[in-house]
Design an enzyme around this catalytic site. Structure first.
Site, PDB file in Angstrom:
ATOM      1  N   PRO A 112       2.632   2.314  -1.704  1.00  0.00           N
ATOM      2  CA  PRO A 112       3.522   2.840  -0.672  1.00  0.00           C
ATOM      3  C   PRO A 112       2.801   3.221   0.625  1.00  0.00           C
ATOM      4  O   PRO A 112       1.754   3.859   0.612  1.00  0.00           O
ATOM      5  CB  PRO A 112       4.135   4.076  -1.327  1.00  0.00           C
ATOM      6  CG  PRO A 112       4.128   3.758  -2.780  1.00  0.00           C
ATOM      7  CD  PRO A 112       2.841   2.981  -2.994  1.00  0.00           C
ATOM      8  N   CYS A 113       3.432   2.845   1.735  1.00  0.00           N
ATOM      9  CA  CYS A 113       2.842   3.074   3.052  1.00  0.00           C
ATOM     10  C   CYS A 113       3.308   4.380   3.686  1.00  0.00           C
ATOM     11  O   CYS A 113       2.685   4.866   4.627  1.00  0.00           O
ATOM     12  CB  CYS A 113       3.178   1.915   3.986  1.00  0.00           C
ATOM     13  SG  CYS A 113       4.950   1.785   4.381  1.00  0.00           S
TER      14      CYS A 113
END
Length: 170
Positions: A112-113
């Protein structure tokens, strides 16, 4: 001044080096390359794995790990249509048992960014979506020959040094 040296070296690298030398010695023809195995973490719809497979035709994904149910449903559909390798889908990275996958050649993933993105609040390691520690544990348990991860540009300034330090320390 961040390097992008995310390749882990192990004894399995010798296998690839021997195959490459055989390829050169044989004039680059009629050499059967071994099938490389890929464990795709935070798989999304499988795009990174497709890219790896396009770059190296001898790759087979042996398991997908994806927490988001809509993305996992797309994985299932793409497996049914033959677009992705037929492999199990684990739906919780935090409870994933790496034991059965020791010996996998590649671990890939797009974790996840949101903890790092300039479009978000950039809470980094304090963000509950920060999954790198779980990925690090899986990499440490499996010790693949290669790791291929992707993330947003904002990760270079926030969190990438931790990731690279962890990989170097393994």
């Amino acid at each position: 001044k961040h390097g992008v040296d995310c390749i882990l070296r192990s004894s399995r690298c010798e296998k690839f080096e021997r195959v490459f030398q055989d390829f050169v010695d044989e004039g680059g023809v009629n050499v059967d390359l071994p099938t490389l195995t890929n464990l795709e973490l935070c798989a999304g719809y499988g795009g990174l794995g497709i890219g790896i497979k396009n770059a190296f035709e001898n790759v087979r994904t042996v398991c997908y790990v994806e927490n988001e149910i809509p993305a996992a449903a797309i994985l299932v559909e793409n497996i049914k249509k033959g677009r992705l390798d037929d492999a199990p889908i684990w739906t919780d990275l935090k409870t994933f048992d790496p034991g059965p996958f020791r010996g996998v050649d590649i671990i890939s993933g797009g974790y996840p960014c949101q903890p790092f993105s300039v479009a978000g609040k950039r809470h980094g390691t304090e963000d509950p979506r920060h999954l790198w520690p779980f990925i690090r544990s899986i990499v440490d348990a499996i010790r693949p020959a290669y790791c291929v991860f992707e993330n947003v540009r904002g990760h270079v300034r926030l969190g990438l040094s931790e990731v690279l330090g962890d990989l170097r320390g393994l």
